[in-house]
Design an enzyme around this catalytic site. Structure first.
Site, PDB file in Angstrom:
ATOM      1  N   LYS A  11       1.120  -1.328   0.251  1.00 58.70           N
ATOM      2  CA  LYS A  11       0.101  -0.008   0.272  1.00 58.70           C
ATOM      3  C   LYS A  11       0.928   1.150  -0.133  1.00 58.70           C
ATOM      4  O   LYS A  11       1.951   1.514  -0.386  1.00 58.70           O
ATOM      5  CB  LYS A  11      -1.238  -0.485   1.235  1.00 58.70           C
ATOM      6  CG  LYS A  11      -1.418  -1.555   1.436  1.00 58.70           C
ATOM      7  CD  LYS A  11      -2.820  -1.335   2.354  1.00 58.70           C
ATOM      8  CE  LYS A  11      -3.448  -3.205   2.840  1.00 58.70           C
ATOM      9  NZ  LYS A  11      -4.995  -2.700   3.043  1.00 58.70           N
ATOM     10  N   GLU A 170     -11.158 -10.790  -1.318  1.00 58.50           N
ATOM     11  CA  GLU A 170     -10.555 -10.204  -0.109  1.00 58.50           C
ATOM     12  C   GLU A 170     -11.918 -10.120   0.548  1.00 58.50           C
ATOM     13  O   GLU A 170     -13.021  -8.441   0.624  1.00 58.50           O
ATOM     14  CB  GLU A 170      -9.845  -8.841  -0.061  1.00 58.50           C
ATOM     15  CG  GLU A 170      -8.027  -9.458  -1.191  1.00 58.50           C
ATOM     16  CD  GLU A 170      -8.019  -8.092  -0.703  1.00 58.50           C
ATOM     17  OE1 GLU A 170      -6.780  -8.789   0.283  1.00 58.50           O
ATOM     18  OE2 GLU A 170      -7.615  -7.544  -0.656  1.00 58.50           O
ATOM     19  N   GLY A 176      -7.256  -4.972   7.300  1.00 56.88           N
ATOM     20  CA  GLY A 176      -6.027  -4.013   8.197  1.00 56.88           C
ATOM     21  C   GLY A 176      -7.007  -4.586   9.053  1.00 56.88           C
ATOM     22  O   GLY A 176      -7.150  -3.019  10.087  1.00 56.88           O
TER      23      GLY A 176
HETATM   24  C1  PEP Z   1      -5.244  -6.039   1.680  1.00 62.12           C
HETATM   25  O1  PEP Z   1      -5.205  -4.793   1.596  1.00 62.12           O
HETATM   26  O2  PEP Z   1      -5.526  -6.597   0.996  1.00 62.12           O
HETATM   27  C2  PEP Z   1      -5.463  -6.579   2.730  1.00 62.12           C
HETATM   28  C3  PEP Z   1      -5.545  -8.026   2.822  1.00 62.12           C
HETATM   29  O3  PEP Z   1      -4.538  -6.000   3.980  1.00 62.12           O
HETATM   30  P1  PEP Z   1      -4.566  -6.816   5.519  1.00 62.12           P
HETATM   31  O4  PEP Z   1      -3.490  -7.764   5.250  1.00 62.12           O
HETATM   32  O5  PEP Z   1      -3.478  -6.128   6.068  1.00 62.12           O
HETATM   33  O6  PEP Z   1      -5.799  -6.456   6.126  1.00 62.12           O
END
Ligand code: PEP
Length: 253
Positions: A11, A170, A176
């Site tokens: 990110k 996701e 996050g």
């Molecule tokens: C992402 O942003 O693709 C993600 C999976 O973030 P995190 O692992 O921090 O939840």
């Protein structure tokens, strides 16, 4: 056997020095630990660090990905980065349709579909993110939401093109937040995605496509998630910013 893929999405994190240290840390870990030969590690830093990361990657065994790409081919689009540019830098993968892009920058399935086309035309592999928000899960609409995202962003592709695509499920409520989908919740959606792919492209094609899980995946939960039959790896946010955690996740198959 389909590929296992563990991709780190940094990110908008790291200064140049921090980024350099993180890639060096990943290289050191890779020198000490043997990844399964079926596992592909992908590092997705911010654009300004792509060249530095690719230079390191050439000496090691990881692939490099971008976090976004322009929907347009070339021209007067200030601040954008095109698929052609990424191809010219020998970037292998690119994340598209991440929930943060959908939520903060209005990226719709139609835009995702166009970006996928641009990437494929330039020989990059898109990592296409799908997933429901909390209200949609609470309303029991997760299967329908993911179905629409998969169909509208990918089903215009030929079977041959589809085999170049990686899908990341996701759940937005898990990104996050420290809340991870249970292996059962994740497996249900991954199996659903694979059955949609089988319905459109046939089982043989569906069986070749890597479907990653993303959302607070870390060394302590990666093993049980990756043990699920339709989970072929992870898209990792926070935990990819620590080289030892990232590699520990990649060693969790
Ligand atoms: C992402 O942003 O693709 C993600 C999976 O973030 P995190 O692992 O921090 O939840």
């Amino acid at each position: 056997m389909r590929k296992h893929i563990v991709a780190g999405n940094w990110k908008m994190n790291c200064t140049f020095t921090e980024a350099d240290e993180l890639v060096e840390g990943i290289m050191e870990q890779l020198e000490q630990k043997d990844l399964d030969s079926n596992t592909i590690l992908v590092v997705c830093p911010p654009y300004p660090y792509l060249e530095m990361t690719t230079d390191y990657a050439n000496d090691s065994y990881f692939a490099v990905g971008a976090q976004n790409v322009a929907a347009e081919e070339r021209g007067a689009f200030t601040g954008e980065v095109s698929a052609e540019m990424l191809e010219s830098m020998e970037i292998d993968y690119c994340i598209v349709g991440h929930s943060e892009r959908r939520a903060y920058y209005g990226e719709t399935d139609r835009v995702v579909a166009t970006k996928v086309d641009r990437l494929l035309a330039h020989g990059l592999k898109p990592i296409v993110c799908v997933g429901e928000v909390l209200e949609e899960r609470e309303a029991g609409r997760q299967l329908e939401v993911v179905k629409t995202q998969v169909e509208q962003s990918l089903f215009h592709l030929s079977a041959e093109q589809m085999q170049e695509v990686v899908i990341a499920y996701e759940p937005v409520w898990a990104i996050g937040t420290g809340k991870t989908a249970t292996p059962e919740q994740a497996q249900e959606i991954h199996a659903h995605i694979r059955s949609l792919l089988a319905g459109k492209y046939g089982q043989a094609v569906a069986d070749e496509i890597s479907i990653l899980y993303g959302g607070s995946c870390k060394p302590s939960n990666a093993k049980e998630l990756f043990a699920c039959p339709d989970i072929d790896g992870g898209l990792i946010g926070g935990a990819s910013l620590k080289a030892d955690d990232f590699i520990a996740i990649a060693l969790s198959f």
